[in-house]
Design an enzyme around this catalytic site. Sequence first.
Site, PDB file in Angstrom:
ATOM      1  N   LYS A 197       0.888  -1.175   0.000  1.00  0.00           N
ATOM      2  CA  LYS A 197       0.000   0.000   0.000  1.00  0.00           C
ATOM      3  C   LYS A 197       0.923   1.221   0.000  1.00  0.00           C
ATOM      4  CE  LYS A 197      -1.751   3.007   2.012  1.00  0.00           C
ATOM      5  NZ  LYS A 197      -1.479   4.434   1.613  1.00  0.00           N
ATOM      6  N   GLU A 201       9.903   1.129  10.749  1.00  0.00           N
ATOM      7  CA  GLU A 201      10.920   2.177  10.594  1.00  0.00           C
ATOM      8  C   GLU A 201      10.189   3.510  10.697  1.00  0.00           C
ATOM      9  OE1 GLU A 201      13.742  -0.504   7.680  1.00  0.00           O
ATOM     10  OE2 GLU A 201      13.322   1.563   7.109  1.00  0.00           O
ATOM     11  N   CYS A 231      14.240  10.383   7.121  1.00  0.00           N
ATOM     12  CA  CYS A 231      14.124   9.881   8.496  1.00  0.00           C
ATOM     13  C   CYS A 231      15.450   9.962   9.236  1.00  0.00           C
ATOM     14  CB  CYS A 231      13.629   8.442   8.486  1.00  0.00           C
ATOM     15  SG  CYS A 231      14.683   7.361   7.525  1.00  0.00           S
ATOM     16  N   GLU A 279       9.755  16.123  15.352  1.00  0.00           N
ATOM     17  CA  GLU A 279      10.210  15.865  13.980  1.00  0.00           C
ATOM     18  C   GLU A 279       9.463  16.807  13.039  1.00  0.00           C
ATOM     19  OE1 GLU A 279       8.931  12.288  11.843  1.00  0.00           O
ATOM     20  OE2 GLU A 279      11.006  11.975  11.235  1.00  0.00           O
TER      21      GLU A 279
HETATM   22  P1  NAD Z   1       2.624   8.246   7.557  1.00  0.00           P
HETATM   23  O1  NAD Z   1       2.767   7.429   8.783  1.00  0.00           O
HETATM   24  O2  NAD Z   1       1.658   9.371   7.553  1.00  0.00           O
HETATM   25  O3  NAD Z   1       2.217   7.335   6.321  1.00  0.00           O
HETATM   26  C1  NAD Z   1       2.978   6.225   5.936  1.00  0.00           C
HETATM   27  C2  NAD Z   1       2.075   5.217   5.273  1.00  0.00           C
HETATM   28  O4  NAD Z   1       1.157   4.717   6.240  1.00  0.00           O
HETATM   29  C3  NAD Z   1       1.241   5.761   4.132  1.00  0.00           C
HETATM   30  O5  NAD Z   1       1.185   4.819   3.084  1.00  0.00           O
HETATM   31  C4  NAD Z   1      -0.123   5.942   4.761  1.00  0.00           C
HETATM   32  O6  NAD Z   1      -1.182   5.869   3.834  1.00  0.00           O
HETATM   33  C5  NAD Z   1      -0.155   4.756   5.709  1.00  0.00           C
HETATM   34  N1  NAD Z   1      -1.093   4.872   6.833  1.00  0.00           N
HETATM   35  C6  NAD Z   1      -1.534   5.982   7.453  1.00  0.00           C
HETATM   36  N2  NAD Z   1      -2.391   5.657   8.445  1.00  0.00           N
HETATM   37  C7  NAD Z   1      -2.494   4.304   8.454  1.00  0.00           C
HETATM   38  C8  NAD Z   1      -3.215   3.367   9.245  1.00  0.00           C
HETATM   39  N3  NAD Z   1      -4.020   3.761  10.241  1.00  0.00           N
HETATM   40  N4  NAD Z   1      -3.065   2.059   8.987  1.00  0.00           N
HETATM   41  C9  NAD Z   1      -2.252   1.637   7.989  1.00  0.00           C
HETATM   42  N5  NAD Z   1      -1.564   2.475   7.197  1.00  0.00           N
HETATM   43  C10 NAD Z   1      -1.666   3.799   7.430  1.00  0.00           C
HETATM   44  O7  NAD Z   1       4.104   8.732   7.190  1.00  0.00           O
HETATM   45  P2  NAD Z   1       4.504   9.734   6.031  1.00  0.00           P
HETATM   46  O8  NAD Z   1       4.067  11.101   6.445  1.00  0.00           O
HETATM   47  O9  NAD Z   1       4.057   9.176   4.723  1.00  0.00           O
HETATM   48  O10 NAD Z   1       6.094   9.619   6.071  1.00  0.00           O
HETATM   49  C11 NAD Z   1       6.899  10.421   6.865  1.00  0.00           C
HETATM   50  C12 NAD Z   1       7.324   9.672   8.112  1.00  0.00           C
HETATM   51  O11 NAD Z   1       8.017   8.476   7.759  1.00  0.00           O
HETATM   52  C13 NAD Z   1       8.298  10.448   8.973  1.00  0.00           C
HETATM   53  O12 NAD Z   1       7.944  10.343  10.318  1.00  0.00           O
HETATM   54  C14 NAD Z   1       9.630   9.753   8.721  1.00  0.00           C
HETATM   55  O13 NAD Z   1      10.573   9.905   9.746  1.00  0.00           O
HETATM   56  C15 NAD Z   1       9.192   8.356   8.537  1.00  0.00           C
HETATM   57  N6  NAD Z   1      10.224   7.594   7.832  1.00  0.00           N
HETATM   58  C16 NAD Z   1      10.993   6.715   8.539  1.00  0.00           C
HETATM   59  C17 NAD Z   1      12.004   6.013   7.911  1.00  0.00           C
HETATM   60  C18 NAD Z   1      12.892   5.078   8.691  1.00  0.00           C
HETATM   61  O14 NAD Z   1      13.636   4.323   8.078  1.00  0.00           O
HETATM   62  N7  NAD Z   1      12.864   5.093  10.016  1.00  0.00           N
HETATM   63  C19 NAD Z   1      12.226   6.194   6.539  1.00  0.00           C
HETATM   64  C20 NAD Z   1      11.427   7.093   5.849  1.00  0.00           C
HETATM   65  C21 NAD Z   1      10.416   7.776   6.505  1.00  0.00           C
END
Ligand code: NAD
Length: 509
Positions: free
Chosen positions: A194, A269, A303, A401
């Site tokens: 997804k 992650e 991240c 963040e």
């Molecule tokens: P997000 O958590 O808003 O969304 C990530 C994914 O989760 C999307 O596909 C979204 O549609 C899905 N999602 C949202 N709510 C959900 C739910 N209730 N159930 C299942 N899926 C759901 O994150 P974002 O804003 O897309 O990305 C930014 C974040 O990702 C930042 O916090 C960043 O630090 C983190 N990140 C971490 C790493 C790592 O390796 N630690 C790498 C890249 C990004």
Amino acid sequence: MAAAGTYEQNLATAAELMPKFGAAPLLHLIGGKKVASASGATFTNNSPIDGRVLGEVASGASEDIDAAAAAAKEAFATWSVTPGAERKRILHRVADLIEERALEIAIVESIDTGQPIRFMAAAAVRGAANFRFFADLAPSANDGVSLPTEDHINYTMRQPIGPIGVITPWNTPFMLSTWKIAPALASGCTVVQKPAEWSPLSAALLADIALEAGLPPGVLNVVHGLGETAGKTLTEHTDIAAIAFVGESSTGTAIQIQGAPTLKRVHFELGGKNPVIVFDDADLERALDAVIFMIYSLNGERCTSSSRLLVQRSIRDDFEARIEQRIAAITVGDPLDPATEIGPIIHPRQCAKVRSYVDIAKQDGAKVVVGGGGDVDPDSQYVNPMMFAQAENNMRVAQEEIFGPVLTVIPFDDEADAVAKANDIEYGLAGYLWTSDTGRAHRVARDLEAGMIWVNSQNVRHLPAPFGGVKRSGIGRDGGDYSFGFYMETKNIAVAYGDHIIPKLGNHD
Ligand code: NAD
């Protein structure tokens, strides 16, 4: 490496590539077929460059996730026992095709996410490297160990856990998707992905490549849609064995709750507010380059960004002045221009979030320094690189963040103060430290609460090395064999040599 073309060449390639995304809704990939949502629902995808509509995207819901999970379950029966050498061959073919189409992937990714082409060109090639690396490990993925005793031979084998739900974010979606999907497929698992709804296009390119590479139907399925609908259903599905998730910490919490009734194995992650500690004995020129690169590259939407600079008080003013001078010259602009260092922020909501921290910083008493050589249109999604100077570790700009090109600078007095401040945060993904004192480098690396530490370096990845965070930054490790630890189950088999004692019950002779 896929070198980015000139600005004019990239614009011309984009003009050729992008109309297909606007001509018809982007479809799911389920069971080897491109399909619309069962409901027919779509959502609109816009480019952060200028808000233009890139096209409609199928918006998946529970029926679509059901179909994809069923396809992944069916395909698992054969893919899980397909010889490792064959999985290796197909995954190398995926890597070949990614390399062939790397510039196309990079341009589409830049337009969809706002990430500068100079970084997306390398990220596309890294996606191929992820597939090659795990392809080579596929033939040995099932290997175990032998643990003999006097009367039994115990041996282990690893077997793929089952269909995996892969949920990915928008910041560098192509590279991050390959980082999850390649080890899952190499281990013999099947996948339902997804992708993030703010940047769905490159997932569709990877789906096309997987089909062309000969990945059997159902081995990789992609269901587009929103997190609260498609994503949530995926995490709750009984046919999905585990969830590999990259995204925000709060979403990780929600997924853990959603997955609890079906006892989902989770790999997270999550977010970070990573410290970079600069001691006064460091090579300050190199430290400056690394500090600037690790917060202003990838629009700060990274991240592992070093968003929290802890600098020794004795050099704080000088170091801040050097940063101010450098960020004044950072080029903000169209991500397709190879000269651009910072592109537009992914989405109006994220852009508003980044901008909101200017007032928060001022209210808390930090000094706001704006770089980028001039104004940007406040109605656009472009923001200039910023530094919140003379901050303190308890300020919101030091603890939260922001996920944008924004650096918060905090002074420390000595080694103990540096470590205490670095650890005084809910996150623990990465830590960076700069010093010429070898003993101190080892001590601080040991004492920092983070999953990954880089000493006198920026984030330079080695694919066999473990990647992941502690505290609210994640659960589990990726990379090399660590990935197989998540995507596979270890089975122990104990075989008696035949002459050990078996306790007799009910035999009183
Ligand atoms: P997000 O958590 O808003 O969304 C990530 C994914 O989760 C999307 O596909 C979204 O549609 C899905 N999602 C949202 N709510 C959900 C739910 N209730 N159930 C299942 N899926 C759901 O994150 P974002 O804003 O897309 O990305 C930014 C974040 O990702 C930042 O916090 C960043 O630090 C983190 N990140 C971490 C790493 C790592 O390796 N630690 C790498 C890249 C990004």
